[in-house]
Design a protein around this motif. Sequence first.
Motif, PDB file in Angstrom:
ATOM      1  N   LYS A 248       0.738  -1.185  -0.226  1.00  0.00           N
ATOM      2  CA  LYS A 248       0.046  -0.427   0.135  1.00  0.00           C
ATOM      3  C   LYS A 248       0.709   1.421  -0.086  1.00  0.00           C
ATOM      4  O   LYS A 248       0.774   2.643  -1.006  1.00  0.00           O
TER       5      LYS A 248
ATOM      6  N   ARG B 277      -5.075   7.166   4.800  1.00  0.00           N
ATOM      7  CA  ARG B 277      -5.989   7.887   5.507  1.00  0.00           C
ATOM      8  C   ARG B 277      -5.849   6.928   7.048  1.00  0.00           C
ATOM      9  O   ARG B 277      -4.676   6.353   6.950  1.00  0.00           O
TER      10      ARG B 277
ATOM     11  N   TYR C 285      -5.586   1.500  14.211  1.00  0.00           N
ATOM     12  CA  TYR C 285      -5.976   2.950  13.934  1.00  0.00           C
ATOM     13  C   TYR C 285      -4.668   3.781  12.925  1.00  0.00           C
ATOM     14  O   TYR C 285      -3.029   3.830  13.459  1.00  0.00           O
TER      15      TYR C 285
ATOM     16  N   THR D 100      -0.240  10.843   8.026  1.00  0.00           N
ATOM     17  CA  THR D 100      -1.661  10.434   7.822  1.00  0.00           C
ATOM     18  C   THR D 100      -2.985  11.894   7.499  1.00  0.00           C
ATOM     19  O   THR D 100      -1.980  12.845   7.895  1.00  0.00           O
TER      20      THR D 100
ATOM     21  N   ASN E  72      -7.811   4.158   8.770  1.00  0.00           N
ATOM     22  CA  ASN E  72      -8.164   2.877   8.908  1.00  0.00           C
ATOM     23  C   ASN E  72      -8.538   2.351   7.609  1.00  0.00           C
ATOM     24  O   ASN E  72      -9.343   2.813   6.965  1.00  0.00           O
ATOM     25  N   PHE E  73      -7.015   1.742   7.102  1.00  0.00           N
ATOM     26  CA  PHE E  73      -7.784   1.418   5.677  1.00  0.00           C
ATOM     27  C   PHE E  73      -6.908  -0.772   5.763  1.00  0.00           C
ATOM     28  O   PHE E  73      -6.962  -1.011   5.127  1.00  0.00           O
ATOM     29  N   LEU E  74      -5.891  -0.631   6.793  1.00  0.00           N
ATOM     30  CA  LEU E  74      -5.591  -1.651   6.662  1.00  0.00           C
ATOM     31  C   LEU E  74      -6.319  -3.182   7.691  1.00  0.00           C
ATOM     32  O   LEU E  74      -6.601  -4.743   7.086  1.00  0.00           O
TER      33      LEU E  74
END
Length: 570
Positions: A304, A464, A473, A479, A466-468
């Motif tokens: 990512k 962002r 977070y 971020t 919270n994506f994983l």
Amino acid sequence: MKYDTIIIGGGLAGLTAGATLSKSGKKVLLLERHHKPGGCATTFKRGDFIVEVGLHEFSGIMENGTVPLILDILGISEEVDFQQIPEFYGIYSDRSQFVVPHGYDNLIKALSDKYPEDAKAFRRFAKLVDGIRKEGVRLPASPLKLKLIYPLMPLMFPSLVEASKHTLGSWLDKHITNENAKLDLLGHISWWSDDPYKLSMFYFGLVFSGYMENGAHFIKGGSQTLSDALAGSMEKHGGTILLGKQAEKIITRNGKVTGVTLRDSFNKSLDPVTISCDNIVANLAPPLVPALLDEPHANALKQKISSYTRSISFFCIYLGFNTDVTKYGVKYYSNVIEAEGLKSLKDVYPNLKGDWSKRSFVLIDYGKVDAGLAPAGKSEGVVLAVDYIEDWENLNEEEYKAKKEEVAQMFLERIEKQFPGIRDAIEYYEVGTSKTIQKYTSNPGGSVFGYAPTKEQSGLNRLRDNFLIPNLYFASAWTFPGGGFEASIIAGFMVASKMNTDKIWSERDAEEYRDARIVKLTGRKENAGSSIELSFEKPKGFKHEKGQHAILTLMNPKVTKLDLPYRRLS
Ligand SMILES: Cc1cc2nc3c(=O)[nH]c(=O)nc-3n(C[C@H](O)[C@H](O)[C@H](O)COP(=O)(O)OP(=O)(O)OC[C@H]3O[C@@H](n4cnc5c(N)ncnc54)[C@H](O)[C@@H]3O)c2cc1C
């Protein structure tokens, strides 16, 4: 034993998230590997100077500004004394001296008086940066809401739409004709980036407007005051801060985080400890997180972030003067010393990336505000230049030290040339490079603003929170909304607010983590001068024998004001 939230990292975003979650009743544990809270927002003591590590100019301190509101909510407004800086900066260059004042009208006037042919463009510039902040605050945080209003964006958020199409350089080239005007307007480019043609117009506008509207600010006593106040707020609301504790593993099970394994930062021989939690906030830099995670998460995160690039770092010469340096001709708080021979905006990047002896730099004179850093009659300053870790790699310790000193001498010669006599007033100096920042904050490359605030990595493109993994977070300069004091505090507050409404909480467990090695402070006596005597309870089984010593880490962050985290007892 289980915590609701474990926060890894005690930088501004981590502390703000910790204080906000604690205030809303969550049981929070914050781990900071350094011996004081704050990350970049810290100070240290040298003789009778309190040396500021990372604050020059704070943006967004204004009526109804987000940071003042957050400090108010956390009950610490009274503890942080913001001092307004007299002007944004003054620039010394081949052109006539120029001062960038605070306030849009003042800015437009100063620029139009010097460059009347571009007066219309300056008004347009001011309107755009003002619009970026006002619209940015109104922008919905939820990606779903954003999707819904997307077709209406040009009508609802015209400044954001215009800014999203540009780098700062491309916008200025389109609207301003005089290259000298662009150079005067961007003397402080290193507050953001090294390259105006990569710097996001959105991010620039957001921060620039935060300086223009009510002026840039410094915190009396230094940025540690703010970090300590945030830490104090967290503890007051029941949160726990463990200093000198490094997270070395994030435990995951069935696609969720379930705990953190931590280790003492200063005594690696101690056994690691694992503590369970409902969710985690990673304040440490995202590029460090894969090493803490199991597969497949580690690889997913690596993928990512693989294309993201880091921001610049800084070369700093911390300076203690034995007098007020105004007498040597230092007129401003931020004195931009532009390199000789810059002719256009296109020359900025090659100059900042180029030869140390010619690189543009800034001299901050904290003596221009009631900074509370130097004793009466003395003053403090810092020389600041863009720095890259690549310049310091592959050197052994001796070579590194020698190069640091060589580069420092080049800058000291240049401030002497600009302000004759100032060199003799230097009572103390110490040099920090990108390597130093990396060492003390763990930020890769000594990055000061996380990911570089380029057009591709800012605004809605920013990483962002919270994506994983659903209950992991991220909140830091790396971020959304971006780097710097203001943005990092906002990132911490936003993540806590979002977490409060997410379904990531289980039954409360009252048991607290207790480190058996913690000893109680039993007495505190201030002696004449600046020394303080502290007495501690003897740890169980501790028998003092000649030649032995104990290392004490002070747990209450407020005590770090003493800057006495470790002292030999014998
Ligand atoms: C020299 C300098 C000058 C600056 N000048 C300004 C300025 O004038 N204005 C401005 O707005 N901004 C400025 N900045 C930028 C600003 O200070 C930062 O962007 C901001 O403070 C970063 O906050 P953060 O929350 O990302 O955390 P950081 O400050 O990056 O802190 C992260 C913390 O995580 C801890 N950590 C890392 N790994 C672990 C682990 N495994 N376990 C436990 N803890 C861990 C680190 O020790 C660190 O304390 C400056 C920065 C520097 C260095």
